[in-house]
Write a protein that holds these residues in place. Structure first.
Motif, PDB file in Angstrom:
ATOM      1  N   GLN A   1       6.187  -3.502   3.876  1.00 51.85           N
ATOM      2  CA  GLN A   1       6.950  -2.302   3.552  1.00 51.85           C
ATOM      3  C   GLN A   1       6.131  -1.289   2.760  1.00 51.85           C
ATOM      4  O   GLN A   1       6.405  -0.089   2.817  1.00 51.85           O
ATOM      5  N   THR A   2       5.114  -1.749   2.053  1.00 50.21           N
ATOM      6  CA  THR A   2       4.187  -0.832   1.387  1.00 50.21           C
ATOM      7  C   THR A   2       3.483   0.026   2.436  1.00 50.21           C
ATOM      8  O   THR A   2       3.310   1.234   2.259  1.00 50.21           O
ATOM      9  N   GLY A   3       3.117  -0.608   3.558  1.00 51.54           N
ATOM     10  CA  GLY A   3       2.496   0.134   4.654  1.00 51.54           C
ATOM     11  C   GLY A   3       3.461   1.080   5.318  1.00 51.54           C
ATOM     12  O   GLY A   3       3.107   2.206   5.689  1.00 51.54           O
ATOM     13  N   VAL A   4       4.703   0.664   5.454  1.00 53.32           N
ATOM     14  CA  VAL A   4       5.739   1.484   6.092  1.00 53.32           C
ATOM     15  C   VAL A   4       6.066   2.705   5.235  1.00 53.32           C
ATOM     16  O   VAL A   4       6.119   3.840   5.721  1.00 53.32           O
ATOM     17  N   ILE A   5       6.282   2.471   3.946  1.00 54.69           N
ATOM     18  CA  ILE A   5       6.745   3.531   3.037  1.00 54.69           C
ATOM     19  C   ILE A   5       5.584   4.345   2.469  1.00 54.69           C
ATOM     20  O   ILE A   5       5.721   5.535   2.201  1.00 54.69           O
ATOM     21  N   GLY A   6       4.444   3.692   2.276  1.00 59.29           N
ATOM     22  CA  GLY A   6       3.283   4.389   1.739  1.00 59.29           C
ATOM     23  C   GLY A   6       3.231   4.423   0.224  1.00 59.29           C
ATOM     24  O   GLY A   6       2.495   5.206  -0.368  1.00 59.29           O
ATOM     25  N   GLU A   7       4.056   3.595  -0.429  1.00 60.77           N
ATOM     26  CA  GLU A   7       4.050   3.493  -1.890  1.00 60.77           C
ATOM     27  C   GLU A   7       3.907   2.031  -2.305  1.00 60.77           C
ATOM     28  O   GLU A   7       4.249   1.126  -1.545  1.00 60.77           O
ATOM     29  N   LYS A   8       3.429   1.835  -3.511  1.00 62.22           N
ATOM     30  CA  LYS A   8       3.374   0.493  -4.081  1.00 62.22           C
ATOM     31  C   LYS A   8       4.796  -0.031  -4.261  1.00 62.22           C
ATOM     32  O   LYS A   8       5.640   0.633  -4.850  1.00 62.22           O
ATOM     33  N   ILE A   9       5.056  -1.220  -3.727  1.00 65.21           N
ATOM     34  CA  ILE A   9       6.372  -1.846  -3.857  1.00 65.21           C
ATOM     35  C   ILE A   9       6.169  -3.248  -4.410  1.00 65.21           C
ATOM     36  O   ILE A   9       5.346  -4.017  -3.895  1.00 65.21           O
ATOM     37  N   GLU A  10       6.910  -3.592  -5.449  1.00 70.20           N
ATOM     38  CA  GLU A  10       6.781  -4.916  -6.046  1.00 70.20           C
ATOM     39  C   GLU A  10       8.072  -5.313  -6.743  1.00 70.20           C
ATOM     40  O   GLU A  10       8.907  -4.472  -7.058  1.00 70.20           O
ATOM     41  N   ILE A  11       8.231  -6.606  -6.947  1.00 69.39           N
ATOM     42  CA  ILE A  11       9.361  -7.092  -7.728  1.00 69.39           C
ATOM     43  C   ILE A  11       8.984  -6.965  -9.200  1.00 69.39           C
ATOM     44  O   ILE A  11       7.958  -7.483  -9.630  1.00 69.39           O
TER      45      ILE A  11
END
Length: 274
Positions: free
Chosen positions: A128-138
């Motif tokens: 999803q980081t690749g899809v959205i283009g932002e850093k995503i983390e829990i």
């Protein structure tokens, strides 16, 4: 070169959440091989994740969930970089899916290793980081177990709370939600006096003494007056002692007793995005 159909692009989009053009390009690169296209998109996510690893992810969605028996609750914050992404319907849906999985986990590590739609959660976040283009983390992961657990999520998914009650009695659901709303709004530092750490107590006493000295109070009086101010701190900052926001004539503990004379609050968790 394989002919890429709209149906194939749509299938890949539904599977990965990636944009239509990204899906089409991945299928073209993979010569129509679906699994290879998924891997291409995943690798794109890994590259984006590596590039954005040092970015700050202070936005996101905080989700609280309680299991069917109301015996366990979880709070999970799924963090991203911008408020624009945090409000995205698909992002919030992902946060809810992860929180649902979290009900069966006891740690963040266990959650990251859990499977979501055929991928580990850790892999899904990279995808999803690749899809959205932002850093995503829990970001945060909290659990609470009690005879009855209730939850509350503040509008906008910026604050979520859990409250544990001592028994599953009539009115427990309403009481737990009311107290969870209290914790969200008033941000208590602890459940009660016993839950306040000594460092905080010492700091509050010193602050009180400094104020009293500035007011010209004699040194020998400072300790006793400061202790009085500490009691006020406990009243304002511990959940059970705070004035109940729906009826300031009673404390939160008194409100819970009004629901059932034997009912008490046994714990709470609060997570907020700054």
């Amino acid at each position: 070169m394989a002919k890429i159909t709209a149906a194939e692009v749509n299938k890949l989009r539904k599977s990965t959440g990636a944009g239509m053009m990204d899906c089409k390009n991945a299928l073209v690169e993979a010569d129509g091989d679906f699994d290879k296209a998924v891997e291409i998109l995943r690798k794109k996510g890994q590259k984006v994740a590596a590039k954005r690893a040092d970015r700050e992810s202070s936005e996101g969605a905080v989700i609280a969930k309680v299991n069917d028996s109301n015996a366990k609750g979880v709070i999970v914050s799924l963090n991203c970089e911008t408020d624009f992404v945090a409000k995205n319907e698909k992002f919030v849906e992902l946060a809810n899916d992860i929180a649902e999985l979290a009900l069966n986990c006891n740690s963040k590590e266990e959650l990251l290793d859990a499977e979501l739609n055929g991928l580990k959660v850790s892999e899904k976040l990279i995808e999803q980081t690749g899809v959205i283009g932002e850093k995503i983390e829990i970001g945060d992961f909290r659990t609470l177990e009690a005879p009855f657990v209730g939850s509350y999520i503040h509008a906008g998914n910026k604050i979520a709370t859990l409250v544990g009650l001592s028994a599953q009695v009539e009115g427990a659901e309403t009481a737990a939600k009311d107290v969870a709303m209290q914790a969200a709004a008033m941000n208590p530092v602890a459940l009660d006096e016993a839950g306040v750490d000594q460092e905080t107590i010492d700091k509050e006493i010193e602050i009180a003494k400094d104020q009293l000295r500035a007011e010209g109070k004699p040194e020998e009086m400072l300790e006793n007056i400061a202790k009085g101010k500490l009691k006020r701190f406990f009243k304002d900052n511990t959940l059970v002692n705070q004035d109940f926001i729906k009826d300031s004539k009673q404390s939160v503990a008194q409100y819970v007793k009004s629901v059932n004379k034997d009912l008490t609050i046994v714990g709470f968790e609060r997570v907020a995005l700054s």
